[in-house]
Enzyme design. Sequence first.
Site, PDB file in Angstrom:
ATOM      1  CB  CYS A 242      -0.919  -0.001   1.215  1.00  0.00           C
ATOM      2  SG  CYS A 242      -2.154  -1.298   1.126  1.00  0.00           S
TER       3      CYS A 242
HETATM    4  N1  LIG Z   1      -2.777  -6.047   1.683  1.00  0.00           N
HETATM    5  C1  LIG Z   1      -3.221  -4.969   2.292  1.00  0.00           C
HETATM    6  O1  LIG Z   1      -2.888  -4.704   3.431  1.00  0.00           O
HETATM    7  C2  LIG Z   1      -4.200  -4.025   1.613  1.00  0.00           C
HETATM    8  C3  LIG Z   1      -4.851  -3.070   2.396  1.00  0.00           C
HETATM    9  C4  LIG Z   1      -5.755  -2.211   1.802  1.00  0.00           C
HETATM   10  C5  LIG Z   1      -5.968  -2.275   0.421  1.00  0.00           C
HETATM   11  N2  LIG Z   1      -5.311  -3.193  -0.340  1.00  0.00           N
HETATM   12  C6  LIG Z   1      -5.603  -3.229  -1.779  1.00  0.00           C
HETATM   13  O2  LIG Z   1      -6.452  -4.333  -2.050  1.00  0.00           O
HETATM   14  C7  LIG Z   1      -6.149  -4.895  -3.328  1.00  0.00           C
HETATM   15  C8  LIG Z   1      -5.808  -6.367  -3.158  1.00  0.00           C
HETATM   16  O3  LIG Z   1      -4.647  -6.477  -2.358  1.00  0.00           O
HETATM   17  P1  LIG Z   1      -4.223  -7.814  -1.642  1.00  0.00           P
HETATM   18  O4  LIG Z   1      -3.160  -7.455  -0.671  1.00  0.00           O
HETATM   19  O5  LIG Z   1      -5.418  -8.568  -1.162  1.00  0.00           O
HETATM   20  O6  LIG Z   1      -3.576  -8.605  -2.893  1.00  0.00           O
HETATM   21  P2  LIG Z   1      -3.191 -10.154  -2.942  1.00  0.00           P
HETATM   22  O7  LIG Z   1      -2.135 -10.283  -3.976  1.00  0.00           O
HETATM   23  O8  LIG Z   1      -2.961 -10.688  -1.573  1.00  0.00           O
HETATM   24  O9  LIG Z   1      -4.523 -10.833  -3.480  1.00  0.00           O
HETATM   25  C9  LIG Z   1      -5.045 -10.588  -4.737  1.00  0.00           C
HETATM   26  C10 LIG Z   1      -5.638 -11.888  -5.262  1.00  0.00           C
HETATM   27  O10 LIG Z   1      -6.258 -11.613  -6.527  1.00  0.00           O
HETATM   28  C11 LIG Z   1      -6.037 -12.727  -7.361  1.00  0.00           C
HETATM   29  N3  LIG Z   1      -6.243 -12.302  -8.749  1.00  0.00           N
HETATM   30  C12 LIG Z   1      -5.422 -11.580  -9.544  1.00  0.00           C
HETATM   31  N4  LIG Z   1      -6.007 -11.357 -10.730  1.00  0.00           N
HETATM   32  C13 LIG Z   1      -7.223 -11.945 -10.675  1.00  0.00           C
HETATM   33  C14 LIG Z   1      -8.300 -12.044 -11.597  1.00  0.00           C
HETATM   34  N5  LIG Z   1      -8.238 -11.482 -12.795  1.00  0.00           N
HETATM   35  N6  LIG Z   1      -9.382 -12.740 -11.214  1.00  0.00           N
HETATM   36  C15 LIG Z   1      -9.452 -13.324 -10.006  1.00  0.00           C
HETATM   37  N7  LIG Z   1      -8.480 -13.230  -9.077  1.00  0.00           N
HETATM   38  C16 LIG Z   1      -7.375 -12.559  -9.418  1.00  0.00           C
HETATM   39  C17 LIG Z   1      -4.630 -13.174  -7.035  1.00  0.00           C
HETATM   40  O11 LIG Z   1      -4.413 -14.518  -7.415  1.00  0.00           O
HETATM   41  C18 LIG Z   1      -4.605 -12.969  -5.510  1.00  0.00           C
HETATM   42  O12 LIG Z   1      -4.998 -14.145  -4.815  1.00  0.00           O
HETATM   43  C19 LIG Z   1      -4.997  -4.055  -3.882  1.00  0.00           C
HETATM   44  O13 LIG Z   1      -5.532  -3.032  -4.682  1.00  0.00           O
HETATM   45  C20 LIG Z   1      -4.382  -3.445  -2.638  1.00  0.00           C
HETATM   46  O14 LIG Z   1      -3.742  -2.220  -2.912  1.00  0.00           O
HETATM   47  C21 LIG Z   1      -4.441  -4.091   0.236  1.00  0.00           C
END
Ligand SMILES: NC(=O)c1ccc[n+]([C@@H]2O[C@H](COP(=O)([O-])OP(=O)(O)OC[C@H]3O[C@@H](n4cnc5c(N)ncnc54)[C@H](O)[C@@H]3O)[C@@H](O)[C@H]2O)c1
Length: 455
Positions: free
Chosen positions: A295
């Site tokens: 982030c």
């Molecule tokens: N990790 C954090 O602390 C956090 C906090 C707030 C916001 N975010 C935001 O949330 C979003 C997700 O982050 P995250 O940390 O959960 O990511 P992550 O990589 O842990 O998870 C994302 C998942 O999406 C899947 N994926 C990718 N493309 C796909 C598709 N086309 N169809 C289906 N699944 C698909 C991946 O395989 C993965 O399992 C990002 O935009 C991030 O900036 C993350």
Amino acid sequence: MTWPGRVSLNRWSTLKLKMEIATIAEVLRDKIRSLSARVGIVGLGYVGLPLAVEFAKAGFRVTGIDLQESKIASLRRGESYIQDVAESELRPLVESGKLTATSDFSVVADLDTINICVPTPLRKTKDPDMSFVVSACQEIARHMTPGKLIILESTTYPGTTDELLLPMLEAGGLKVGQDFFLCFSPERVDPGNPKYQTANIPKVVGGITPACTEMGTLFYSQALERVVPVSSTSVAEMVKLLENTFRMINIGLVNELALMCDRMGINVWEVIDAAATKPFGFMPFYPGPGLGGHCIPIDPFYLSWKSKQAGIEARFIELAGYINGQMPHFVLDKIQSALNDRSKPLRGSHVHILGVAYKRDIDDVRESPALDIIHLLRRRGANVTYSDPFVPSIRLDDSTLASQDAEAFVGSCDCVVIVTDHASFDYAAVVENAPLIVDTRNALKGFESDKIVRL
Ligand SMILES: NC(=O)c1ccc[n+]([C@@H]2O[C@H](COP(=O)([O-])OP(=O)(O)OC[C@H]3O[C@@H](n4cnc5c(N)ncnc54)[C@H](O)[C@@H]3O)[C@@H](O)[C@H]2O)c1
């Protein structure tokens, strides 16, 4: 045909249209209220899996969709791969059929609500990489039917939901606010935070139309403690960027202060602790070896990219990005001069890193400054090992490093560097046994020794 007749015909079709709209919205509202709505979560990572669990716990039937087969397989076995999701919580939901997982997007046709939680990284050029969002949305659009609520949760630049998602979802002829509902709701999860988790972090939501916002608000209120509706998707998108940019810039400020204090021989940690006693108008941020995670190092650049298009340079973001980016180099210099002061060159010295996760007590190494520091140390010829109870191995450019037993390595290396202050490290033993310690997190607060070099 007389004019009044045509008027009444138009009135009738308007009325019929209004009734249809009311019916589509009413049917979805009823399904949400009665928890019979079929909930879909696209992307089952750090954000998506806890969200899926929360909605399943609230009583909805939830289908998770992810492209990674290993995650689908783990979920089907009731096994959690996310630290914040307890297996004791997940397994009963899977066993009772409340939570299922698939990689097949055709299930979208049967879903009533869909939250998109896929990654939004940066390209090498620091431009947004929207490929995951676009591909997920294209799949949803292919299986679109009337009466769905779609919510983007991935962090992104203001305008994404409106400019990028809406045209894809309306391409088949359905109209937003009438046939389906579209919102943005930023995810604010803080991995490893025992106090604030998905259920009790207030959820901001903004829709394309007021009907969309209302539907999104109703949906989240079924599972989460507090929902904060805002007037548009762009406001909701900007809220998340403000929050993370605020952190990034304040961290940049204290990192710069740390550099100044280092030159002036002042303990920056003591300064911050004393300043934090002010009961108003000050909020402590702490310096460190550099930014990490998915982030804070990334999201502000989504804002600077978009603001450049609007003709405004995001100068605070660029400056803080530069200072934060220098921190791993500063740590490298600290290690080198600490060794040199003891008549040891960095080249050929054994440096043992404590903690490689990007923050304490979590297992995530994405963008972790430890990776940069290890890379820089190796480039200068140091032998590097590490210990991290949460991270069994890390992939570097050309090799894989495995975590080592801290006890065995702390005493035998030339310098210990505390990069991540995990609670389980035995800091007293580190101070006792290590020949030299560079502490980038003030983990050794309260310890006094000539061996300790603080940031
Ligand atoms: N990790 C954090 O602390 C956090 C906090 C707030 C916001 N975010 C935001 O949330 C979003 C997700 O982050 P995250 O940390 O959960 O990511 P992550 O990589 O842990 O998870 C994302 C998942 O999406 C899947 N994926 C990718 N493309 C796909 C598709 N086309 N169809 C289906 N699944 C698909 C991946 O395989 C993965 O399992 C990002 O935009 C991030 O900036 C993350």
